[in-house]
Design an enzyme around this catalytic site. Structure first.
Site, PDB file in Angstrom:
ATOM      1  CD  GLU A  91      14.463 -24.770  -3.006  1.00 57.68           C
ATOM      2  OE1 GLU A  91      15.335 -24.080  -2.442  1.00 57.68           O
ATOM      3  OE2 GLU A  91      14.247 -24.734  -4.227  1.00 57.68           O
ATOM      4  CB  CYS A 112      15.986 -20.841   5.486  1.00 60.76           C
ATOM      5  SG  CYS A 112      15.264 -19.769   4.255  1.00 60.76           S
ATOM      6  CB  CYS A 119       6.669 -15.920  -4.650  1.00 57.13           C
ATOM      7  SG  CYS A 119       6.474 -14.297  -3.860  1.00 57.13           S
ATOM      8  CB  CYS A 123      11.453  -9.936  -6.763  1.00 61.27           C
ATOM      9  SG  CYS A 123      10.437  -9.395  -5.369  1.00 61.27           S
ATOM     10  CB  CYS A 126      13.199 -13.825  -6.723  1.00 64.52           C
ATOM     11  SG  CYS A 126      12.732 -15.124  -5.565  1.00 64.52           S
ATOM     12  CB  SER A 243      13.379  -8.204   0.563  1.00 60.68           C
ATOM     13  OG  SER A 243      13.538  -9.433   1.219  1.00 60.68           O
ATOM     14  CG  HIS A 245      16.500  -6.529  -2.550  1.00 54.54           C
ATOM     15  ND1 HIS A 245      17.299  -6.888  -1.503  1.00 54.54           N
ATOM     16  CD2 HIS A 245      15.595  -7.538  -2.678  1.00 54.54           C
ATOM     17  CE1 HIS A 245      16.902  -8.053  -1.024  1.00 54.54           C
ATOM     18  NE2 HIS A 245      15.873  -8.468  -1.715  1.00 54.54           N
ATOM     19  CB  CYS A 362      14.377 -20.617  -0.734  1.00 54.52           C
ATOM     20  SG  CYS A 362      14.676 -21.848   0.501  1.00 54.52           S
TER      21      CYS A 362
HETATM   22  N1  SAH Z   1       9.394 -13.136   0.036  1.00 50.17           N
HETATM   23  C1  SAH Z   1      10.189 -12.769   1.137  1.00 50.17           C
HETATM   24  C2  SAH Z   1      10.977 -13.911   1.751  1.00 50.17           C
HETATM   25  C3  SAH Z   1      11.602 -14.890   0.806  1.00 50.17           C
HETATM   26  S1  SAH Z   1      12.934 -14.318  -0.191  1.00 50.17           S
HETATM   27  C4  SAH Z   1      11.119 -11.642   0.772  1.00 50.17           C
HETATM   28  O1  SAH Z   1      11.212 -11.324  -0.393  1.00 50.17           O
HETATM   29  O2  SAH Z   1      11.694 -11.073   1.681  1.00 50.17           O
HETATM   30  C5  SAH Z   1      14.298 -14.277   0.952  1.00 50.17           C
HETATM   31  C6  SAH Z   1      15.410 -13.346   0.525  1.00 50.17           C
HETATM   32  O3  SAH Z   1      16.175 -13.895  -0.562  1.00 50.17           O
HETATM   33  C7  SAH Z   1      14.882 -12.010   0.034  1.00 50.17           C
HETATM   34  O4  SAH Z   1      15.629 -10.969   0.616  1.00 50.17           O
HETATM   35  C8  SAH Z   1      15.124 -12.118  -1.453  1.00 50.17           C
HETATM   36  O5  SAH Z   1      15.164 -10.871  -2.046  1.00 50.17           O
HETATM   37  C9  SAH Z   1      16.415 -12.866  -1.511  1.00 50.17           C
HETATM   38  N2  SAH Z   1      16.739 -13.421  -2.821  1.00 50.17           N
HETATM   39  C10 SAH Z   1      15.892 -13.892  -3.753  1.00 50.17           C
HETATM   40  N3  SAH Z   1      16.576 -14.341  -4.832  1.00 50.17           N
HETATM   41  C11 SAH Z   1      17.888 -14.169  -4.561  1.00 50.17           C
HETATM   42  C12 SAH Z   1      19.101 -14.454  -5.267  1.00 50.17           C
HETATM   43  N4  SAH Z   1      19.075 -15.026  -6.461  1.00 50.17           N
HETATM   44  N5  SAH Z   1      20.279 -14.142  -4.673  1.00 50.17           N
HETATM   45  C13 SAH Z   1      20.302 -13.600  -3.446  1.00 50.17           C
HETATM   46  N6  SAH Z   1      19.216 -13.318  -2.725  1.00 50.17           N
HETATM   47  C14 SAH Z   1      18.002 -13.588  -3.267  1.00 50.17           C
HETATM   48 FE1  SF4 Z   2       8.597 -13.489  -3.758  1.00 55.16          FE
HETATM   49 FE2  SF4 Z   2      10.475 -12.744  -1.978  1.00 55.16          FE
HETATM   50 FE3  SF4 Z   2      11.156 -13.875  -4.355  1.00 55.16          FE
HETATM   51 FE4  SF4 Z   2      10.163 -11.411  -4.307  1.00 55.16          FE
HETATM   52  S1  SF4 Z   2      12.115 -12.082  -3.390  1.00 55.16           S
HETATM   53  S2  SF4 Z   2       9.557 -13.041  -5.745  1.00 55.16           S
HETATM   54  S3  SF4 Z   2       8.683 -11.539  -2.659  1.00 55.16           S
HETATM   55  S4  SF4 Z   2      10.031 -14.843  -2.693  1.00 55.16           S
END
Ligand code: SAH
Ligand code: SF4
Length: 377
Positions: A91, A112, A119, A123, A126, A243, A245, A362
């Site tokens: 994406e 983006c 991945c 997490c 995600c 990230s 969190h 994404c």
């Molecule tokens: N892997 C990297 C970059 C991709 S994720 C990272 O984790 O930073 C990009 C951002 O989207 C991260 O901050 C991630 O925690 C956040 N993210 C993932 N799933 C999400 C969701 N369902 N709602 C809001 N933010 C989310």
């Molecule tokens: Fe991977 Fe970033 Fe999603 Fe965590 S938040 S699973 S590191 S894409």
């Protein structure tokens, strides 16, 4: 399979042309076709001799991304789902700088980018990590996300009918630049695909390539401390988003397995190094998840980290993912969290768009598409 031409650096191309006894001025001509004119085939490169085009064709591939699906209307956030040469999906999200806030669409855009298929970091909240990691993206697949979106936009402008997706006959190289900011926040953990990412970003940064300033490129990571240190020692001044969190190990560990490997003390020490070498270039991302990390007790340790790193904090209400139990907190809770942080002297922003917006993280469109495909085959 042949290597893709856009995965080569300029230096690599120069070496290749030298061994072929091609004159040096052919390299900028080729680069112009690849990155300014965004050519999709060798035959278009009319000022390169046929013999050179044949050599290129025999030795390199020239892949473009195939649009599988698109969400969102023109002049708002738009999400592109691309099919890669091996059938995998990734994406890319195009975000207008100022989505018609003052009644007119902005010409500035943030894109983006994804860096991996899936991945490995898992997490808990995600969508990108739900089915695990498939593979790293090659440099050209990272670069192509920019070129393909710009091609698509030009076609939409040229025909006034974006669905046709036809390429404009001969786009003007500089006037048609669309993307001026990059955030590496799509699918995948960028710093786990370090070499390919850096190679792609060097091309996207170069004046002969994407022409996007390093300070306009933000790399987001879940917290790979050694790679953050490595990035700090690169000559380019990329912005870094962490990230986070969770502002304590107990909270962070619950949702981010990476915290076991690199607990907060280690992550923050690496960020310290980044901050010292690069200045105020760090943002802390904090998605607010109801009952997980939204208690006011998190604001004090978060403020301590932010102040120590001269970082600003981005609060993002969680975007629910199908099949996952997590929810976003109420608006009052989010506003209260923001106010508490500000009271502690932190520069913070809260993303306020309404739920379910495609602006969200994404990985969700790909997941949906893969599940639909699985249920029909
Ligand atoms: N892997 C990297 C970059 C991709 S994720 C990272 O984790 O930073 C990009 C951002 O989207 C991260 O901050 C991630 O925690 C956040 N993210 C993932 N799933 C999400 C969701 N369902 N709602 C809001 N933010 C989310
Ligand atoms: Fe991977 Fe970033 Fe999603 Fe965590 S938040 S699973 S590191 S894409």
């Amino acid at each position: 399979m042949l290597p893709d031409i856009k995965s080569l650096t300029r230096e690599e191309l120069e070496r290749q042309f030298k061994t072929w006894n091609e004159p040096a001025y052919r390299v900028p001509q080729l680069l112009d076709w690849l990155y300014a004119r965004r050519a999709t085939g060798w035959d278009a490169m009319s000022n390169l001799p046929k013999s050179l085009r044949e050599k290129l064709r025999e030795n390199f591939s020239l892949h473009t991304l195939e649009l599988a699906r698109k969400q969102g209307a023109a002049d708002t956030t738009q999400k592109f789902l691309w099919r890669l040469a091996d059938g995998q999906f990734i994406e890319t999200v195009l975000i207008p700088a100022n989505p018609a806030l003052y009644g007119e669409a902005s010409d500035r855009h943030t894109l983006c980018l994804s860096t991996q298929v899936g991945c490995a970091y898992g997490c808990k909240f995600c969508a990108s990590g739900l089915d695990g990691w498939k593979r790293n993206l090659e440099p050209h697949e990272i670069i192509e996300q920019v070129l393909a979106v710009e091609r698509w936009k030009n076609a939409a402008r040229g025909t006034g009918h974006e669905a046709q997706g036809q390429a404009a006959p001969s786009p003007k190289p500089t006037a048609s630049r669309l993307v001026d900011n990059l955030v590496i926040m799509g699918m995948g953990e960028p710093l786990a695909n370090y070499e390919n990412l850096l190679k792609a970003l060097k091309t996207l940064n170069a004046p002969w390539g994407g022409g996007i300033g390093a300070r306009k490129i933000t790399i987001s990571t879940s917290g790979l401390a050694p790679q953050i240190r490595r990035l700090a020692n690169e000559p380019m001044q990329f912005r870094l988003a962490i990230s986070l969190h969770g502002a304590t190990d107990a909270v962070r560990e619950r949702i981010m397995p990476v915290n076991k490997k690199y607990p907060l003390t280690e992550l923050v020490a690496a960020c310290d190094d980044y901050q010292k070498l690069k200045g105020r270039m760090i943002t802390l991302e904090f998605i607010l998840i109801a009952g997980v990390n939204d208690a006011l007790a998190q604001t004090r340790p978060l403020a301590v980290l932010a102040n120590r790193l001269y970082a600003k904090v981005n609060l993002i209400p969680y975007n629910p993912v199908d099949g996952l139990p997590w929810q976003r907190p109420s608006e009052e809770v989010c506003e209260g969290f923001l106010a508490a942080l500000e009271k502690l002297g932190v520069t913070a922003t809260l993303r306020r768009e309404k739920g379910g917006d495609i602006d969200a993280a994404c990985g969700q469109l790909r997941l949906k598409t893969e599940r639909e495909l699985a249920s029909t085959t």
